[in-house]
Design a protein around this motif. Structure first.
Motif, PDB file in Angstrom:
ATOM      1  N   GLY A  34       0.864  -1.174   0.000  1.00 35.11           N
ATOM      2  CA  GLY A  34       0.000   0.000   0.000  1.00 35.11           C
ATOM      3  C   GLY A  34       0.896   1.217   0.000  1.00 35.11           C
ATOM      4  O   GLY A  34       1.783   1.328   0.849  1.00 35.11           O
ATOM      5  N   TYR A  35       0.721   2.112  -0.938  1.00 35.15           N
ATOM      6  CA  TYR A  35       1.576   3.295  -1.064  1.00 35.15           C
ATOM      7  C   TYR A  35       0.733   4.554  -0.960  1.00 35.15           C
ATOM      8  O   TYR A  35      -0.332   4.658  -1.578  1.00 35.15           O
ATOM      9  CB  TYR A  35       2.313   3.282  -2.411  1.00 35.15           C
ATOM     10  N   ALA A  36       1.217   5.514  -0.179  1.00 32.71           N
ATOM     11  CA  ALA A  36       0.570   6.822  -0.078  1.00 32.71           C
ATOM     12  C   ALA A  36       1.630   7.891  -0.258  1.00 32.71           C
ATOM     13  O   ALA A  36       2.570   7.985   0.536  1.00 32.71           O
ATOM     14  CB  ALA A  36      -0.119   6.985   1.281  1.00 32.71           C
ATOM     15  N   GLY A  37       1.504   8.648  -1.324  1.00 33.91           N
ATOM     16  CA  GLY A  37       2.421   9.745  -1.605  1.00 33.91           C
ATOM     17  C   GLY A  37       1.611  10.987  -1.949  1.00 33.91           C
ATOM     18  O   GLY A  37       0.513  11.178  -1.433  1.00 33.91           O
ATOM     19  N   THR A  38       2.148  11.780  -2.841  1.00 33.64           N
ATOM     20  CA  THR A  38       1.454  12.992  -3.267  1.00 33.64           C
ATOM     21  C   THR A  38       0.005  12.655  -3.624  1.00 33.64           C
ATOM     22  O   THR A  38      -0.223  11.701  -4.373  1.00 33.64           O
ATOM     23  CB  THR A  38       2.161  13.594  -4.500  1.00 33.64           C
ATOM     24  N   PRO A  39      -0.962  13.391  -3.073  1.00 29.63           N
ATOM     25  CA  PRO A  39      -2.365  13.070  -3.359  1.00 29.63           C
ATOM     26  C   PRO A  39      -2.663  13.030  -4.852  1.00 29.63           C
ATOM     27  O   PRO A  39      -2.329  13.951  -5.592  1.00 29.63           O
ATOM     28  CB  PRO A  39      -3.136  14.190  -2.661  1.00 29.63           C
ATOM     29  N   GLU A  40      -3.253  11.914  -5.257  1.00 29.37           N
ATOM     30  CA  GLU A  40      -3.718  11.727  -6.632  1.00 29.37           C
ATOM     31  C   GLU A  40      -5.170  11.295  -6.546  1.00 29.37           C
ATOM     32  O   GLU A  40      -5.477  10.122  -6.370  1.00 29.37           O
ATOM     33  CB  GLU A  40      -2.880  10.672  -7.346  1.00 29.37           C
ATOM     34  N   ILE A  41      -6.047  12.276  -6.653  1.00 30.06           N
ATOM     35  CA  ILE A  41      -7.480  12.022  -6.541  1.00 30.06           C
ATOM     36  C   ILE A  41      -8.100  12.232  -7.914  1.00 30.06           C
ATOM     37  O   ILE A  41      -7.814  13.215  -8.593  1.00 30.06           O
ATOM     38  CB  ILE A  41      -8.122  12.940  -5.481  1.00 30.06           C
ATOM     39  N   PHE A  42      -8.919  11.278  -8.319  1.00 26.98           N
ATOM     40  CA  PHE A  42      -9.546  11.343  -9.632  1.00 26.98           C
ATOM     41  C   PHE A  42     -11.024  11.682  -9.489  1.00 26.98           C
ATOM     42  O   PHE A  42     -11.601  11.544  -8.412  1.00 26.98           O
ATOM     43  CB  PHE A  42      -9.364  10.021 -10.392  1.00 26.98           C
ATOM     44  N   HIS A  43     -11.626  12.110 -10.591  1.00 27.57           N
ATOM     45  CA  HIS A  43     -13.054  12.413 -10.597  1.00 27.57           C
ATOM     46  C   HIS A  43     -13.812  11.098 -10.410  1.00 27.57           C
ATOM     47  O   HIS A  43     -13.754  10.203 -11.246  1.00 27.57           O
ATOM     48  CB  HIS A  43     -13.460  13.081 -11.915  1.00 27.57           C
ATOM     49  N   GLY A  44     -14.468  10.986  -9.274  1.00 33.39           N
ATOM     50  CA  GLY A  44     -15.217   9.790  -8.928  1.00 33.39           C
ATOM     51  C   GLY A  44     -15.676   9.905  -7.496  1.00 33.39           C
ATOM     52  O   GLY A  44     -15.384  10.893  -6.810  1.00 33.39           O
ATOM     53  N   SER A  45     -16.387   8.908  -7.024  1.00 29.23           N
ATOM     54  CA  SER A  45     -16.881   8.974  -5.643  1.00 29.23           C
ATOM     55  C   SER A  45     -15.727   8.855  -4.656  1.00 29.23           C
ATOM     56  O   SER A  45     -14.655   8.334  -4.980  1.00 29.23           O
ATOM     57  CB  SER A  45     -17.902   7.867  -5.388  1.00 29.23           C
TER      58      SER A  45
END
Length: 172
Positions: free
Chosen positions: A40-51
């Protein structure tokens, strides 16, 4: 420094190929390990259009709605999600709106841990969180019942002091 640490974290997460050598997790090529859900990786926020839910579970069928809710609750984000009106079905825009920067970072951590992978890599996200949020997140990611090996990239002395083993990385 953090950029060298980030390169190492991204290599171990299978997101980039090392410039030399091999990146493996448990004897498995890091890219294969990541694709198999072992990391599981968490880095720079990468949020896409979706719920909001889609942004946490990434379509992984083994991750149920209750798991998403419980991880958000543990990380302290659930009450804020409920206030958005549509809860887990709240539509997020590319970039995270209507979430704040802090909420987006915590959401990336939720995405990394919701599937309970054997290895969790958090690349710099703790550094910019407010102290109270950082403490709440720390309690979840480093708690005694955390089922994963945790690798953090940080430049925060307070976070470094909490870690059992420390490696200093400089980019060549």
């Amino acid at each position: 420094d953090r950029s060298g640490g980030s390169m190492l974290a991204q290599s171990l997460a299978g997101l980039v190929r090392p410039t030399s050598g091999v990146a493996e997790i448990g004897g498995i090529d890091a890219q294969n390990a990541y694709a198999s859900g072992l990391i599981g990786y968490a880095g720079t926020p990468e949020i896409f259009h979706g719920s909001l839910r889609d942004n946490v579970d990434l379509g992984r069928t083994e991750v149920g709605r209750n798991q998403v809710r419980e991880v958000l609750r543990a990380l302290g984000l659930w009450d804020e999600v409920i206030r958005l009106g549509d809860g887990l079905e709240t539509m997020l825009q590319t970039g995270g709106h209507p979430l704040s920067g802090t909420q987006s970072k915590v959401l990336m951590i939720a995405r990394a841990i919701v599937g309970r992978p054997p290895v969790v890599i958090i690349d710099g996200l703790l550094d910019d969180l407010p102290a109270d949020v950082r403490q709440r997140v720390w309690n979840v990611i480093a708690g005694e019942d955390a089922p994963w090996t945790l690798l953090l990239v940080t430049s925060q002395p307070e976070v470094i002091e909490r870690c059992g083993d420390q490696i200093s990385v400089r980019r060549a």
